[in-house]
Write a protein that holds these residues in place. Structure first.
Motif, mmCIF file in Angstrom:
data_model
loop_
_atom_site.group_PDB
_atom_site.id
_atom_site.type_symbol
_atom_site.label_atom_id
_atom_site.label_comp_id
_atom_site.label_asym_id
_atom_site.label_seq_id
_atom_site.Cartn_x
_atom_site.Cartn_y
_atom_site.Cartn_z
ATOM 1 N N MET A 1 -7.638 -17.736 -27.706
ATOM 2 C CA MET A 1 -6.892 -18.274 -26.583
ATOM 3 C C MET A 1 -7.363 -17.602 -25.300
ATOM 4 N N ARG A 2 -7.464 -18.398 -24.240
ATOM 5 C CA ARG A 2 -7.796 -17.836 -22.921
ATOM 6 C C ARG A 2 -6.473 -17.579 -22.211
ATOM 7 N N LEU A 3 -6.203 -16.293 -21.903
ATOM 8 C CA LEU A 3 -4.894 -15.901 -21.398
ATOM 9 C C LEU A 3 -4.971 -15.202 -20.050
ATOM 10 N N PHE A 4 -3.872 -15.268 -19.329
ATOM 11 C CA PHE A 4 -3.693 -14.488 -18.102
ATOM 12 C C PHE A 4 -2.207 -14.216 -17.932
ATOM 13 N N VAL A 5 -1.874 -13.272 -17.058
ATOM 14 C CA VAL A 5 -0.483 -12.922 -16.789
ATOM 15 C C VAL A 5 -0.184 -13.341 -15.352
ATOM 16 N N ALA A 46 -3.108 -10.668 -13.806
ATOM 17 C CA ALA A 46 -4.221 -10.133 -14.597
ATOM 18 C C ALA A 46 -4.881 -11.242 -15.387
ATOM 19 N N PHE A 47 -6.213 -11.298 -15.331
ATOM 20 C CA PHE A 47 -6.987 -12.170 -16.223
ATOM 21 C C PHE A 47 -7.227 -11.403 -17.508
ATOM 22 N N LEU A 48 -6.956 -12.017 -18.632
ATOM 23 C CA LEU A 48 -7.178 -11.348 -19.908
ATOM 24 C C LEU A 48 -8.382 -11.913 -20.647
ATOM 25 N N GLY A 49 -8.796 -13.111 -20.298
ATOM 26 C CA GLY A 49 -9.935 -13.729 -20.966
ATOM 27 C C GLY A 49 -9.561 -14.214 -22.359
ATOM 28 N N GLU A 50 -10.575 -14.295 -23.218
ATOM 29 C CA GLU A 50 -10.364 -14.765 -24.595
ATOM 30 C C GLU A 50 -9.685 -13.677 -25.415
ATOM 31 N N VAL A 51 -8.579 -14.037 -26.050
ATOM 32 C CA VAL A 51 -7.807 -13.094 -26.862
ATOM 33 C C VAL A 51 -7.633 -13.701 -28.252
ATOM 34 N N HIS A 170 5.053 -14.116 -16.749
ATOM 35 C CA HIS A 170 4.651 -15.026 -17.823
ATOM 36 C C HIS A 170 3.277 -14.667 -18.373
ATOM 37 N N LEU A 171 3.158 -14.722 -19.687
ATOM 38 C CA LEU A 171 1.859 -14.701 -20.343
ATOM 39 C C LEU A 171 1.454 -16.163 -20.463
ATOM 40 N N MET A 172 0.339 -16.527 -19.819
ATOM 41 C CA MET A 172 -0.063 -17.925 -19.727
ATOM 42 C C MET A 172 -1.324 -18.193 -20.538
ATOM 43 N N LYS A 173 -1.375 -19.396 -21.113
ATOM 44 C CA LYS A 173 -2.562 -19.855 -21.830
ATOM 45 C C LYS A 173 -3.235 -20.918 -20.974
ATOM 46 N N SER A 174 -4.546 -20.824 -20.842
ATOM 47 C CA SER A 174 -5.321 -21.777 -20.060
ATOM 48 C C SER A 174 -6.195 -22.593 -21.003
ATOM 49 N N GLU A 175 -6.131 -23.913 -20.862
ATOM 50 C CA GLU A 175 -6.972 -24.800 -21.668
ATOM 51 C C GLU A 175 -7.677 -25.776 -20.743
ATOM 52 N N GLN A 176 -8.941 -26.027 -21.026
ATOM 53 C CA GLN A 176 -9.717 -27.003 -20.252
ATOM 54 C C GLN A 176 -9.621 -28.358 -20.928
ATOM 55 N N ASP A 177 -9.363 -29.385 -20.125
ATOM 56 C CA ASP A 177 -9.286 -30.742 -20.649
ATOM 57 C C ASP A 177 -9.952 -31.661 -19.634
ATOM 58 N N GLY A 178 -11.137 -32.124 -19.965
ATOM 59 C CA GLY A 178 -11.840 -33.031 -19.068
ATOM 60 C C GLY A 178 -12.197 -32.385 -17.736
ATOM 61 N N GLY A 179 -12.483 -31.088 -17.750
ATOM 62 C CA GLY A 179 -12.849 -30.400 -16.523
ATOM 63 C C GLY A 179 -11.672 -29.870 -15.729
ATOM 64 N N PHE A 180 -10.452 -30.156 -16.171
ATOM 65 C CA PHE A 180 -9.260 -29.671 -15.470
ATOM 66 C C PHE A 180 -8.552 -28.638 -16.334
ATOM 67 N N ALA A 181 -8.056 -27.583 -15.695
ATOM 68 C CA ALA A 181 -7.330 -26.548 -16.424
ATOM 69 C C ALA A 181 -5.861 -26.937 -16.553
ATOM 70 N N HIS A 182 -5.328 -26.714 -17.735
ATOM 71 C CA HIS A 182 -3.901 -26.913 -17.991
ATOM 72 C C HIS A 182 -3.343 -25.573 -18.441
ATOM 73 N N TYR A 183 -2.160 -25.241 -17.922
ATOM 74 C CA TYR A 183 -1.567 -23.942 -18.212
ATOM 75 C C TYR A 183 -0.252 -24.110 -18.947
ATOM 76 N N GLU A 184 -0.020 -23.183 -19.863
ATOM 77 C CA GLU A 184 1.218 -23.192 -20.644
ATOM 78 C C GLU A 184 1.725 -21.762 -20.764
ATOM 79 N N SER A 185 3.018 -21.571 -20.545
ATOM 80 C CA SER A 185 3.614 -20.255 -20.704
ATOM 81 C C SER A 185 3.801 -19.975 -22.193
ATOM 82 N N VAL A 186 3.182 -18.902 -22.669
ATOM 83 C CA VAL A 186 3.268 -18.512 -24.072
ATOM 84 C C VAL A 186 4.513 -17.656 -24.298
#
Length: 195
Positions: A1-5, A46-51, A170-186
């Motif tokens: 998962m690609r995460l950030f806070v 904080a950027f956490l990158g791939e976790v 929030h601990l957030m998850k970032s997902e790429q979909d069609g070139g756009f980032a979507h974020y979800e609070s984990v």
């Protein structure tokens, strides 16, 4: 998962900024920017990158501990800036020292679990728009992009939103979909309330 806070601005603060941006979206060059989605607006701590998934429980535990030592604080979205010819952002005013200390705490805590994350120098801001990749741009095109971003920066500079309480991280998850980032609070943690 690609995460950030991150800290998420409340609906009222978002609405004020949307209203301030509305006339800017009609300016020349606005159609060439990739405007960030309002539902994804956040202040990255904080950027956490791939976790790895197996690191998530320990990461959540140390982040909870890091956040627990910090109190809620008052912020407001205000002013503007840009990162060279790459991005336009809204600034943050108020108790930014408390926000900076919170960012340092979560960065340090996360590094104890996942190692050093992506290089990131904390600068409180909310990214509004990005330009295309600077690679391969001719110098004249780059200069034009910088001039356009400077115009947007100037148009937003007087903006000063209403202050609000940053009361949750929030601990957030970032997902790429069609070139756009979507974020979800984990996961999220409250900051201590003021007495």
């Amino acid at each position: 998962m690609r995460l950030f806070v991150a800290v998420l601005p409340p609906t009222g603060a978002v609405r004020e900024l949307v209203d301030a941006l509305a006339p800017m979206r009609e300016l020349p060059g606005a159609e060439r920017l990739r405007w960030t989605g309002v539902d994804g607006w956040h202040l990255t701590l904080a950027f956490l990158g791939e976790v790895a998934a197996e690191q998530l429980p320990e990461l959540e535990r140390v982040l909870a501990g890091a956040v627990s030592g910090h109190g809620a604080h008052r912020l407001r979205l205000a002013g503007s800036g840009r990162f060279g010819d790459r991005a336009l952002w809204a600034g943050v005013d108020g108790e930014t020292r408390a926000l900076r200390q919170l960012a340092e705490a979560v960065t340090t805590a996360a590094a104890g679990v996942i190692g050093e994350g992506e290089a990131f120098r904390f600068h409180p801001h909310l990214t509004l728009a990005r330009t295309g990749s600077p690679r391969g741009r001719r110098r004249a095109v780059r200069r034009h992009v910088v001039e356009e971003l400077a115009a947007f920066e100037g148009a937003l500079a007087p903006f000063c939103g209403t202050d609000w309480e940053a009361a949750e991280v929030h601990l957030m998850k970032s997902e790429q979909d069609g070139g756009f980032a979507h974020y979800e609070s984990v996961r999220s943690w409250p900051l201590a309330r003021r007495a």
